[in-house]
Every structure is written in structure tokens, then in C-alpha cells.
Design a protein around this motif. Structure first.
Motif, short mmCIF file in Angstrom:
data_model
loop_
_atom_site.label_atom_id
_atom_site.label_comp_id
_atom_site.label_asym_id
_atom_site.label_seq_id
_atom_site.Cartn_x
_atom_site.Cartn_y
_atom_site.Cartn_z
N UNK A 1 12.94 -3.71 -6.58
CA UNK A 1 11.50 -3.48 -6.41
C UNK A 1 11.21 -2.65 -5.18
N UNK A 2 11.97 -2.89 -4.10
CA UNK A 2 11.80 -2.06 -2.91
C UNK A 2 12.13 -0.61 -3.24
N UNK A 3 13.23 -0.42 -3.97
CA UNK A 3 13.64 0.93 -4.35
C UNK A 3 12.58 1.59 -5.22
N UNK A 4 11.92 0.81 -6.07
CA UNK A 4 10.86 1.36 -6.92
C UNK A 4 9.72 1.89 -6.07
N UNK A 5 9.33 1.10 -5.06
CA UNK A 5 8.23 1.53 -4.19
C UNK A 5 8.62 2.82 -3.47
N UNK A 6 9.85 2.84 -2.95
CA UNK A 6 10.31 4.06 -2.26
C UNK A 6 10.33 5.23 -3.23
N UNK A 7 10.82 4.99 -4.44
CA UNK A 7 10.91 6.04 -5.44
C UNK A 7 9.54 6.58 -5.81
N UNK A 8 8.58 5.68 -5.98
CA UNK A 8 7.21 6.09 -6.30
C UNK A 8 6.64 6.95 -5.18
N UNK B 1 16.45 8.78 -5.69
CA UNK B 1 15.59 7.63 -5.47
C UNK B 1 14.68 7.37 -6.65
N UNK B 2 14.53 8.41 -7.52
CA UNK B 2 13.57 8.24 -8.59
C UNK B 2 14.15 7.71 -9.87
N UNK B 3 15.46 7.73 -10.02
CA UNK B 3 16.02 7.17 -11.23
C UNK B 3 17.34 6.47 -10.96
N UNK B 4 18.35 7.24 -10.58
CA UNK B 4 19.70 6.71 -10.45
C UNK B 4 19.80 5.50 -9.54
N UNK B 5 19.19 5.61 -8.37
CA UNK B 5 19.31 4.55 -7.37
C UNK B 5 18.72 3.22 -7.86
N UNK C 1 18.66 2.61 0.70
CA UNK C 1 17.30 2.27 1.13
C UNK C 1 16.95 2.97 2.43
N UNK C 2 17.94 3.03 3.35
CA UNK C 2 17.69 3.71 4.63
C UNK C 2 17.41 5.19 4.39
N UNK C 3 18.26 5.82 3.56
CA UNK C 3 18.03 7.23 3.23
C UNK C 3 16.66 7.40 2.62
N UNK C 4 16.27 6.44 1.77
CA UNK C 4 14.97 6.51 1.12
C UNK C 4 13.84 6.47 2.13
N UNK C 5 13.95 5.55 3.10
CA UNK C 5 12.89 5.43 4.10
C UNK C 5 12.79 6.71 4.92
N UNK C 6 13.94 7.27 5.28
CA UNK C 6 13.93 8.52 6.05
C UNK C 6 13.21 9.61 5.27
N UNK C 7 13.53 9.70 3.96
CA UNK C 7 12.87 10.71 3.14
C UNK C 7 11.37 10.48 3.04
N UNK C 8 10.98 9.21 2.96
CA UNK C 8 9.55 8.92 2.91
C UNK C 8 8.84 9.53 4.11
#
Lengths: 267, 271
Positions: free
Chosen positions: A149-156, A215-219, A237-244
């Protein structure tokens, strides 16, 4: 009389925006909803032929793509096309008069009008396929579900911001949609839409790890399938947050400069 | 109707087409920059499509009886058919929604030519020329990679399959276009056609028995890309091809009938 004119202006604008929205909506459904299933069909033909492919069997592919279709609806975005159209047709001027940032309006339109409806419709579909084929296998680990769910939020978030940034290209280029198309072409590979990322060469996998598309599908999907170690999940998740953060500031910058350009033309 | 009236009718329609398309071409040629960009764009997507196929063939040499380069033939034909769809079907679909929305369909109906001819072929999206061209280019490249030169008979058969396939695509589109007279929501129609055609990217035998059957007999996508490819490679199943061809012709007749039926409803409603 003035009330009537205003009423009609408002209704026409809403209808126009709706019509615009509709077209991209259908196209988005095609690319994010139907296309993965076509890919899945071909992978199944392959597993029929050669059996397991580097640790991916028929059930894995079915799980990956069915979940993938669902995740795509949540994280994917066609904001760039709507924003492009608004900029090119001067509709943005109207949105700018409102007391909130135009991005909010577009987000609400897209999310309420599409994402929630389609996601709600797809969830029972996923359960149905799961019950009918018995092929969909998700992790039983609650940590994986939370991470999902966290990954989904980051992906969105990253997906929306990426799309918004591509939309701002229309401030400078008339064929920004084609440029968006090219980026989406790369995205299809690097997000895991064409094939699960572990099936690509090492170099491509490394690139995919660093870039935000995964972050939008595979992860998210691989987390839910239980295919990633805790270490890999945290890393992602860390990479995702940085990208955000990068994309947020990137959008703010592009928007500010683009708006200056847009208003300078005497809109 | 005897042969000479038929021949003059064909000649008249061809002359109309040349008038229609000449003006469109003149307008499009004014935007020269677009041509180069369009070509580059088509080329990008062609390579992209070839790469998506390549991924599967990293793990096998044949897939459902097809080799990599043979699948490229199907892919090239898909680009050709899709390009024609964009040039002719999509270009005219856009205008049809305007006709209906603005009521100008009446003017089309008043013209001394078949209305179906007008709404189907009046416009042409010249800027989409690069897809069909590059598609054929890919077919030639793939055949070269296979070191295989099809015989004249096979080429003719492939062209026949392709023509009937295009007829089927046109008929399905016309059916959907006609529906918009009743529902006036056209954007869905365009996307539906595009979506259904997407299955033509790969040989239909990739999709499992049930779907292959549906794509051969119900909506004959198979005859648009798979059968022409098989014809070129000399392994067309005559029986299946015949069935597909008959379905296509039936679709054509039904779509023409449905168009006229809808017109009667339309003119009745606005009277």
C-alpha cells in the motif's frame, strides 16, 4: 439574461472538458488495462512452449499481469494529455482563474471520474479470476501488504507528477504529446509492463531500479507477490521517496517557468 | 446494371477521390516539418514493437510455430493495417461526429453521391503515411532476414487476404460509426476499433484456442495480419482463410445495410 449566459458558459466548458477527458480515458484504459492482458496471453503461450521462464511460470505471469492491470489503474495517469490540450486550446486561462491550482482540478477529474470507478470494478474481477483459475498467488506476509500500500501511494504520486511534468512541455512544444508518447514507450519497458523486470539483462534491470517507472507497476506488484526481500523493498521505497521529492520540485519549477511563457503570449 | 455503367460509376468515384485527396495533400504539404517528425515517430514505434517481440524470443526460438522474423512480418503488416486505419477510418470518423453533432450530416445526404462513400472516404489523414510505408519495410526486412523470397502466387494471395482484411476492418468501423447516430458518443468507437485491432500485432495463434477462434470467425482480425503473413510464408490454411473471407464479406454487406437503416432513422427523427 446574464445568469443564463454564465450558466451556459459553465456548462459548455464542463461538457468540453468532459469530452476531452473521455477520449483519454478510453485510451488510458486500452493501454493500462487491456494491453497488459495481451502481453500476458503471449507469455502464457511461451510457458506452454518452454515451461518456466527463469523462475516465472504460468501462474506467476497470470498473477503479475492481473494484479498489474489493477495497479496500473491506480498509479497510471493521463494528466499530461488533458493538461496539454488545456494549454494548447487556451482552456488553462479559465482554470487559472480559480482559487486552487489547476492541477487539483485535473486530479479530481481524473481520480473521481475514472480511477475510483475502474479500481472498484476491477477488484471483484481479480477475485473472480483468482477463484476461477486458482492461479493468483499473493504473499501472506502482512509486512508485504503494508509495503504494497505504501508503494501504491508512492507510485500514484510519482506517476501523477511525471504525467504533470510531461504536460507542462506543452508550454513550449506543440507536439508535446508525441514527446510524451516517446517517454511512455520507454516507460512501458522500464516499468515492467512488457515483461517482469527480472527477465531483462542486468544493465536494464539496474537502470529500471534507479528510474521512477518501476514504481508504477513492477515494484508494487512484485512486493505483493512476495518476490522481493525486505532489503529490496526498503531500497525501492527509499528510491521512491527520493523520486517523489525530485518530481515534486521538478513540477513546481516547470510549471512556474511554463506559466510565465504562457501568460507572456497575452492569453 | 451493365458493365459500362459500372465502369463509369467507378471512374466517377475515383475522380471524386482524386479531387478530395488533392486538396488535403496540398494543405498537408504546407507543413513540411511534420513529415520528418512523423517518419521519426513511426520509426521509433516500429523499433519499439520489434523489441517487445524480441523479449519473448530471448527464451525460445519458436513460439506457437512462429520464428522471430516471421512474427516481425505480422508486426509489419499490423503497422500497415493500423496506418491505413488512421489515414482513412480515423480521419473520417472525426468528421462524422461533427456532422451528427452540428447537423451537417443533412448536407452530406443531399449530395448526389452515396452517403456511405462520402462519410467513409471524404477525408484522408495524409500525415499518417509513414506507418503503412515502414510496415511494408519491416515485412521486406524480415523476409530478407529469413532468406526467403515469396513466389508471385504467394504475394498475390497475401494481397488478397490483406484486401479482404481491410474490408473487414472498414466494415467493423462502419458498424461502430453507424451506432453513433443513435448514441452520439464517438470517441469510444475509435478507441474500441483501435483496441480490437491491437490483437493483430501478434499471430492470432498466440492467444490460445478460444480467442484464436473468435479472432478468425467472429471479428476476423486474423485475416488482417496473420493470414497475409501465412500466405507469404506459404502456409495458409485455405479452409480458415475462406471462412474468414466469407465472414468479412458478410460484415461488409451488413454494415452497408445498417448504415442505410440508421439513415432512415436519422432523417425520420429530424423531420
Amino acid at each position: 439574461m446574464r445568469k443564463l449566459t454564465r450558466l451556459y458558459t459553465v456548462m459548455l466548458r464542463a461538457a468540453f472538458l468532459e469530452a476531452l477527458e473521455y477520449r483519454w480515458q478510453s485510451l488510458f484504459w486500452l493501454l493500462a488495462g487491456v494491453f497488459p492482458l495481451v502481453m500476458m496471453a503471449v507469455w502464457l503461450a511461451l510457458t506452454n512452449e518452454v515451461g518456466d521462464v527463469q523462475g516465472w511460470g504460468s501462474a506467476d505471469f497470470v498473477t503479475y499481469y492481473v494484479l498489474g492491470t489493477l495497479v496500473n489503474q491506480i498509479t497510471g495517469s493521463y494528466l499530461s494529455y488533458i493538461l496539454s490540450a488545456q494549454i494548447r486550446q487556451g482552456e488553462l486561462s479559465v482554470a487559472l482563474l480559480k482559487p486552487v491550482h489547476p492541477l487539483h482540478g485535473l486530479l479530481v477529474l481524473q481520480t473521481l471520474g475514472y480511477k475510483i470507478v475502474v479500481t472498484a470494478a476491477l477488484i471483484p474481477f481479480v477475485f473472480l479470476v483468482s477463484a476461477a483459475t486458482g492461479m493468483i498467488r499473493t504473499s501472506a506476509d502482512p509486512v508485504h501488504w503494508i509495503a504494497f500500500f505504501v508503494a501504491l501511494v508512492i507510485g500514484f504520486t510519482t506517476g501523477t507528477l511525471l504525467s504533470a511534468i510531461l504536460g507542462t512541455l506543452s508550454f513550449w512544444f506543440t507536439n508535446a504529446n508525441s514527446i510524451s508518447g516517446f517517454i511512455n514507450g520507454f516507460e512501458q519497458f522500464l516499468s515492467g509492463n512488457i515483461a517482469p523486470l527480472s527477465l531483462f539483462s542486468g544493465a536494464i534491470q539496474t537502470a529500471a531500479l534507479i528510474l521512477p517507472f518501476r514504481l508504477q507497476l513492477g515494484f508494487p506488484v512484485e512486493i505483493l507477490m512476495g518476490r522481493l526481500s525486505y532489503e529490496q523493498i526498503v531500497q525501492g521505497l527509499v528510491i521512491g521517496l527520493i523520486w517523489m521529492i525530485i518530481l515534486w520540485f521538478g513540477f513546481r519549477w516547470m510549471w512556474a517557468r511554463g506559466l510565465r511563457q504562457y501568460e507572456g503570449v497575452g492569453a | 446494371m451493365n458493365v459500362s455503367t459500372l465502369r463509369s460509376a467507378i471512374r466517377r468515384h475515383l475522380r471524386l477521390l482524386s479531387i478530395f485527396y488533392r486538396s488535403t495533400l496540398q494543405t498537408e504539404l504546407e507543413y513540411r516539418a511534420n513529415f520528418g517528425f512523423n517518419l521519426m515517430q513511426s520509426f521509433f514505434w516500429l523499433i519499439w514493437a520489434a523489441l517487445t517481440v524480441r523479449v519473448y524470443f530471448n527464451f525460445t526460438d519458436t513460439l506457437a510455430g512462429w520464428k522471430f522474423n516471421e512474427v516481425l512480418i505480422v508486426m509489419g503488416l499490423f503497422f500497415f493495417v493500423n496506418g491505413i486505419r488512421q489515414m482513412i477510418i480515423e480521419a473520417n470518423l472525426e468528421h462524422l461526429s461533427d456532422y451528427i453533432r452540428l447537423g451537417t450530416l443533412d448536407f452530406v445526404l443531399l449530395k448526389p453521391v452515396s452517403s456511405q462513400f462520402m462519410i467513409s472516404l471524404r477525408y484522408i489523414g495524409v500525415h499518417n503515411w509513414s506507418d503503412p510505408l515502414l510496415g511494408i519495410g519491416l515485412v521486406i526486412y524480415a523476409l530478407d532476414q529469413l532468406n526467403y523470397a515469396p513466389a508471385i502466387g504467394q504475394i498475390v494471395l497475401a494481397l488478397l487476404m490483406l484486401s479482404i482484411g481491410l474490408l473487414a476492418l472498414y466494415s467493423v468501423s462502419l458498424l461502430l460509426q453507424t451506432l453513433t447516430i443513435f448514441t452520439s458518443s464517438l470517441d469510444q468507437a475509435s478507441v474500441i476499433i483501435q483496441g480490437v485491432l491491437e490483437t493483430g500485432r501478434f499471430p492470432v495463434t498466440f492467444y490460445g484456442r478460444l480467442l484464436t477462434g473468435a479472432l478468425t470467425v467472429v471479428i476476423p482480425i486474423a485475416i488482417m495480419t496473420t493470414f497475409p503473413a501465412q500466405a507469404l510464408l506459404g502456409r495458409l490454411d485455405a479452409g480458415l482463410a475462406a471462412i474468414s473471407a466469407i465472414v468479412s464479406i458478410i460484415l461488409f454487406i451488413v454494415s452497408a445495410w445498417f448504415w442505410n437503416f440508421a439513415l432512415r432513422y436519422y432523417t425520420g427523427a429530424s423531420a
